[in-house]
Write a protein that holds these residues in place. Structure first.
Motif, mmCIF file in Angstrom:
data_model
loop_
_atom_site.group_PDB
_atom_site.id
_atom_site.type_symbol
_atom_site.label_atom_id
_atom_site.label_comp_id
_atom_site.label_asym_id
_atom_site.label_seq_id
_atom_site.Cartn_x
_atom_site.Cartn_y
_atom_site.Cartn_z
ATOM 1 N N ALA A 275 54.145 86.865 58.561
ATOM 2 C CA ALA A 275 54.504 85.884 57.533
ATOM 3 C C ALA A 275 55.133 84.648 58.162
ATOM 4 O O ALA A 275 55.976 84.742 59.054
ATOM 5 C CB ALA A 275 55.472 86.509 56.540
ATOM 6 N N ILE B 108 56.252 90.777 56.742
ATOM 7 C CA ILE B 108 57.433 90.052 57.217
ATOM 8 C C ILE B 108 58.097 90.862 58.324
ATOM 9 O O ILE B 108 58.498 92.018 58.097
ATOM 10 C CB ILE B 108 58.441 89.834 56.067
ATOM 11 C CG1 ILE B 108 57.798 89.034 54.942
ATOM 12 C CG2 ILE B 108 59.700 89.133 56.563
ATOM 13 C CD1 ILE B 108 58.658 88.928 53.685
ATOM 14 N N LYS C 263 62.804 88.441 60.882
ATOM 15 C CA LYS C 263 62.786 87.339 59.911
ATOM 16 C C LYS C 263 63.533 87.719 58.632
ATOM 17 O O LYS C 263 64.181 86.872 58.012
ATOM 18 C CB LYS C 263 61.342 86.943 59.576
ATOM 19 C CG LYS C 263 60.661 86.148 60.675
ATOM 20 C CD LYS C 263 59.421 85.431 60.147
ATOM 21 C CE LYS C 263 58.864 84.477 61.207
ATOM 22 N NZ LYS C 263 57.833 83.577 60.666
ATOM 23 N N MET C 264 63.447 88.995 58.228
ATOM 24 C CA MET C 264 64.180 89.426 57.039
ATOM 25 C C MET C 264 65.686 89.395 57.298
ATOM 26 O O MET C 264 66.469 89.020 56.406
ATOM 27 C CB MET C 264 63.732 90.820 56.613
ATOM 28 C CG MET C 264 64.376 91.281 55.313
ATOM 29 S SD MET C 264 63.622 92.767 54.600
ATOM 30 C CE MET C 264 62.166 92.057 53.843
ATOM 31 N N GLN D 124 58.081 93.345 52.484
ATOM 32 C CA GLN D 124 57.753 93.405 53.906
ATOM 33 C C GLN D 124 56.326 93.873 54.123
ATOM 34 O O GLN D 124 55.583 93.295 54.925
ATOM 35 C CB GLN D 124 58.712 94.334 54.653
ATOM 36 C CG GLN D 124 58.474 94.268 56.168
ATOM 37 C CD GLN D 124 59.195 95.355 56.945
ATOM 38 O OE1 GLN D 124 59.186 96.511 56.562
ATOM 39 N NE2 GLN D 124 59.809 94.974 58.041
ATOM 40 N N THR E 227 58.060 83.881 54.100
ATOM 41 C CA THR E 227 59.267 84.713 54.149
ATOM 42 C C THR E 227 60.262 84.267 53.095
ATOM 43 O O THR E 227 60.883 85.090 52.407
ATOM 44 C CB THR E 227 59.907 84.637 55.545
ATOM 45 O OG1 THR E 227 58.952 85.051 56.527
ATOM 46 C CG2 THR E 227 61.148 85.510 55.634
ATOM 47 N N CYS F 188 61.258 86.882 50.225
ATOM 48 C CA CYS F 188 62.642 87.358 50.302
ATOM 49 C C CYS F 188 63.437 86.900 49.078
ATOM 50 O O CYS F 188 64.311 87.628 48.589
ATOM 51 C CB CYS F 188 63.314 86.875 51.589
ATOM 52 S SG CYS F 188 62.785 87.797 53.043
#
Length: 502
Positions: A133, A459, A463-464, A454, A138, A142
């Motif tokens: 992603a 993702i 990045k999360m 995710q 993201t 998110c």
């Protein structure tokens, strides 16, 4: 049980059966007493809220609400993210966080695909051997799961952890007044929820859209030309048009769901005599908690299953011949068979396992609470506000690695005992730990919504974590402030040592 819940080495619900096996064999509680913990008002209220939520999902009303919000707010990145975040938060107040997150996945992909087709962004970046992603993808995904998590704490029916800490408090202190009623819970949680959602939104637009950083690369990428806005508008209009006119099914869901919320608020509002107060008075019953919210939820669900989802049902009454009758039955407002296939019944065992542990820890059984209290007495030397900050921070850290419900089951009884030992109101610490156990923003394993986005958008965990670290910090600060200063406004007794504590 705590180790098994956190490690998830076997299914969470299976771990929850251990008290039924161990307590009778060790002489702690009888089988009947233990099993009674697995079916009570709190668990029935949890099931009722899930049934109500599935009626909304089956009718497609939540999708209509989401698309309406986007159409009303606008189509720039700032406006789209705002609309998606706040409508996901609102819907998550009434249905499960996972369902609210899942609802946004196809909407996000549809809009991002439109922008990608006009060379305005890339959905995926090429990583080592696979596509991952992009930053903007993201951000949108998110935002969906974070908003669903925050929305879940807005009402008592929003997420399972709300039922856990309410039920544990009622189990440990049955003589306490009903502090966590639907109206009081919402009066505290809704302003608190809105503040957190605003902070999460600002963090995401600063990080990914370059807000307050006009010369950054993120700000340049977030600029939306007129052609992009028009394309996004066309895509949303097409999806909305595909839904058609609002159906009788959706109208009935709105009416019945509204009746349920009205019944929750008016049962025992404590500012006037509610219907739940009038019934014990009429029958001369001394127990003020004789009627609870599960009664309201169940009767509305009963009518959802009873009433047909379309007016075609009434045309059948006019049929003169057998051949004019439909070949298949008309589904009800809540289709029980469809709902039964996807209903997460395992959660009720998870709640029950926590209630069984809480019951067995009482003085009349094992007095485990008293033993834990002896270990926690050194917290007396810390200021109360510092102790609450520690409880909030510790709970949020742990809940990123384990099931929110399991964490709440483990931590809430301990912190209530801690409060008792340091001469503070257990409700205060229960609220701090209960709300904090929902906030898993950094890791996919923390909550099913994180796993949904995710896996859907690919993702990376790194990045999360980057997207979630800001909401985690702001959540700790806002939760501490609201618990310490806003909660005593809603519950004036919080700063007093109550007589029901023994």
């Amino acid at each position: 049980m705590a180790v098994f819940w956190v490690a998830e080495c076997i299914p969470l619900a299976v771990t929850s059966f251990l008290p039924i096996i161990i307590f009778p064999l060790t002489g702690i509680m009888s089988t009947s007493e233990t099993c009674a913990c697995y079916m009570n008002d709190t668990i029935m209220m949890f099931l009722g809220s899930m049934w109500l939520a599935y009626a909304v999902e089956q009718s497609g009303l939540h999708m209509r609400l989401a698309l309406c919000a986007i159409r009303c707010v606008g189509y720039s990145h700032y406006k789209l993210l705002f609309a998606m975040s706040f409508i996901t938060m609102f819907i998550s107040m009434w249905i499960t966080n996972t369902a609210a997150t899942t609802m946004m996945v196809p909407i996000n992909f549809a809009l991002l695909k439109v922008f990608e087709d006009h060379d305005l962004l890339k959905i995926y970046d090429t990583g080592v051997g696979e596509n991952v992603a992009s930053d903007i993808t993201t951000c949108y995904f998110c935002a969906a799961t974070f908003s669903a998590t925050i929305g879940g704490i807005g009402t008592l029916v929003g997420t399972a952890t709300n039922f856990v800490f309410k039920g544990l408090f009622a189990k440990m202190y049955p003589n306490a007044p009903e502090y966590l009623s639907f109206p009081k819970f919402a009066a505290f949680a809704i302003p608190y929820m809105l503040i957190m959602e605003i902070c999460v939104y600002f963090y995401l637009i600063v990080l990914y859209f370059g807000f307050l950083r006009p010369h950054s690369a993120a700000a340049r990428n977030a600029k939306m030309p007129a052609v992009g806005i028009e394309a996004a508008k066309k895509a949303v209009e097409e999806r909305y048009k595909a839904l058609g006119r609002i159906s009788i099914w959706e109208v009935l869901v709105i009416i019945l769901f509204s009746i349920a919320i009205l019944l929750f608020f008016s049962r025992s509002p404590q500012i006037f005599t509610g219907w739940g107060d009038a019934i014990p008075e009429y029958f001369n019953i001394k127990d003020k908690k004789f009627v609870k919210d599960s009664a309201a939820a169940t009767i509305v669900v009963f009518f959802m299953i009873l009433l047909p989802s379309s007016l075609t049902f009434f045309e059948n009454c006019k049929a003169k011949y057998h051949g004019e009758l439909p070949e298949k039955s008309i589904p009800s407002v809540l289709d029980w068979k469809r709902m039964n296939e996807v209903m997460p019944y395992s959660f009720m065992f998870l709640l029950g396992g926590g209630f069984a542990l809480s019951e067995a820890a009482k003085k009349e059984y094992t007095d485990l609470n008293g033993k834990i209290g002896m270990l926690l007495k050194h917290f007396k030397h810390l200021p109360n506000l510092v102790t609450i900050l520690f409880v909030i921070t510790f709970t949020i850290f742990i809940t990123n690695f384990a099931s929110n419900v399991a964490v709440c089951n483990v931590i809430a009884p301990i912190v209530m005992q801690l409060a008792k030992e340091i001469n503070q109101n257990p409700l205060w610490y229960n609220i701090a730990a209960g709300f904090s156990s929902s906030y898993a923003f950094c890791l996919p394993v923390g909550t099913p919504g994180n796993l949904v986005v995710q896996s859907a958008a690919n993702i990376p965990t790194s990045k999360m974590i980057k997207a979630g670290i800001g909401p985690t910090v702001t959540t700790i600060i806002i939760t501490w402030f609201c618990v310490c200063f806003w909660a005593p406004v809603i519950w004036p007794d919080l700063k007093l040592l109550p007589n029901w504590i023994e």
